[in-house]
Design a protein around this motif. Structure first.
Motif, short mmCIF file in Angstrom:
data_model
loop_
_atom_site.label_atom_id
_atom_site.label_comp_id
_atom_site.label_asym_id
_atom_site.label_seq_id
_atom_site.Cartn_x
_atom_site.Cartn_y
_atom_site.Cartn_z
N GLU A 158 0.82 -1.21 0.00
CA GLU A 158 0.00 0.00 0.00
C GLU A 158 0.86 1.26 0.00
O GLU A 158 0.52 2.26 -0.63
N ARG A 161 2.06 1.67 -3.48
CA ARG A 161 0.94 2.14 -4.31
C ARG A 161 0.75 3.64 -4.16
O ARG A 161 0.57 4.35 -5.16
N THR A 162 0.83 4.14 -2.94
CA THR A 162 0.67 5.57 -2.70
C THR A 162 1.76 6.38 -3.37
O THR A 162 1.50 7.41 -4.01
N ARG A 166 1.14 9.13 -6.26
CA ARG A 166 1.17 10.50 -5.76
C ARG A 166 2.46 11.26 -6.01
O ARG A 166 2.48 12.48 -5.96
#
Length: 216
Positions: A158, A161-162, A166
């Motif tokens: 996760e 993924r961020t 971003r």
């Protein structure tokens, strides 16, 4: 039954056309995440009808892009063989980022809510590799042990993924940030992460296509 050269040629052309469409889709969607099938077909030098001869719709095309990306990511996981779990995790993060940074828009689409489950399924070998690395690090005490290995691996995923979704891939610090974020979730302090990267300068320099292994 013997296959003639005239029969092989259409098959070869179909494979090449499909590969060309995928390359055109990658290029077009990188410039415009909402690019239409018409725009992708124009980039590929094909008609809309010809493109639909290979893909039923835009979603099918995107699914193939995700599958192709997953194959490359899974291959990276196989190549990383460092015995030190911290180094292995850092190398995975660095090389996966290097791969994703070239197609960040596609990577972001693959990780959005509409496709996250099929992406997760396609990346099953990579996910297993991350769990194995985390468990190894927990066993030797180099990674945090207050969270079960599968859960910690998911937290690492996760975090990655961020960062992919971003962080601006053109930033010179992007790859280092991706690696340090991964190590932080895994239990290293920011100082320990910086020291690890200083001790292993090849982590941020090694291209994703290069097989690597720890010499210790």
């Amino acid at each position: 039954m013997t296959t003639t050269s005239s029969e092989r040629r259409p098959r070869r052309d179909a494979v090449q056309n499909r590969a060309g469409i995928l390359a055109a889709a990658t290029e077009t969607i990188a410039g415009d995440p909402r690019a239409s099938v018409d725009a992708i077909a124009r980039t590929a030098g094909l008609s809309r009808r010809a493109l639909y001869g290979h893909f039923a719709d835009r979603d099918a095309l995107v699914r193939d892009l995700i599958a192709a990306g997953a194959q490359r990511f899974n291959a990276i996981a196989v190549r990383v063989q460092d015995r030190d779990a911290r180094v292995a995790l850092a190398r995975l993060a660095a090389q996966l980022w290097a791969e994703a940074a070239h197609v960040q828009v596609i990577a972001a689409i693959a990780l959005d809510d509409a496709h996250v489950q099929e992406t997760a399924d396609a990346l099953a070998p990579l996910r297993r590799a991350v769990v194995d690395v985390v468990r190894r690090g927990q066993d030797d005490g180099t990674l945090r042990t207050d969270v079960a290995a599968p859960t910690l691996a998911r937290l690492v995923e996760e975090a990655a993924r961020t960062v992919i979704m971003r962080v601006d891939a053109s930033s010179p610090e992007a790859q280092s940030l991706a690696v340090r974020s991964t190590l932080s979730i895994a239990g290293l302090s920011w100082r320990e992460s910086i020291e690890l990267l200083a001790d292993h300068p090849d982590l941020l320099a090694a291209p994703a296509s290069t097989p690597v292994a720890d010499a210790d």
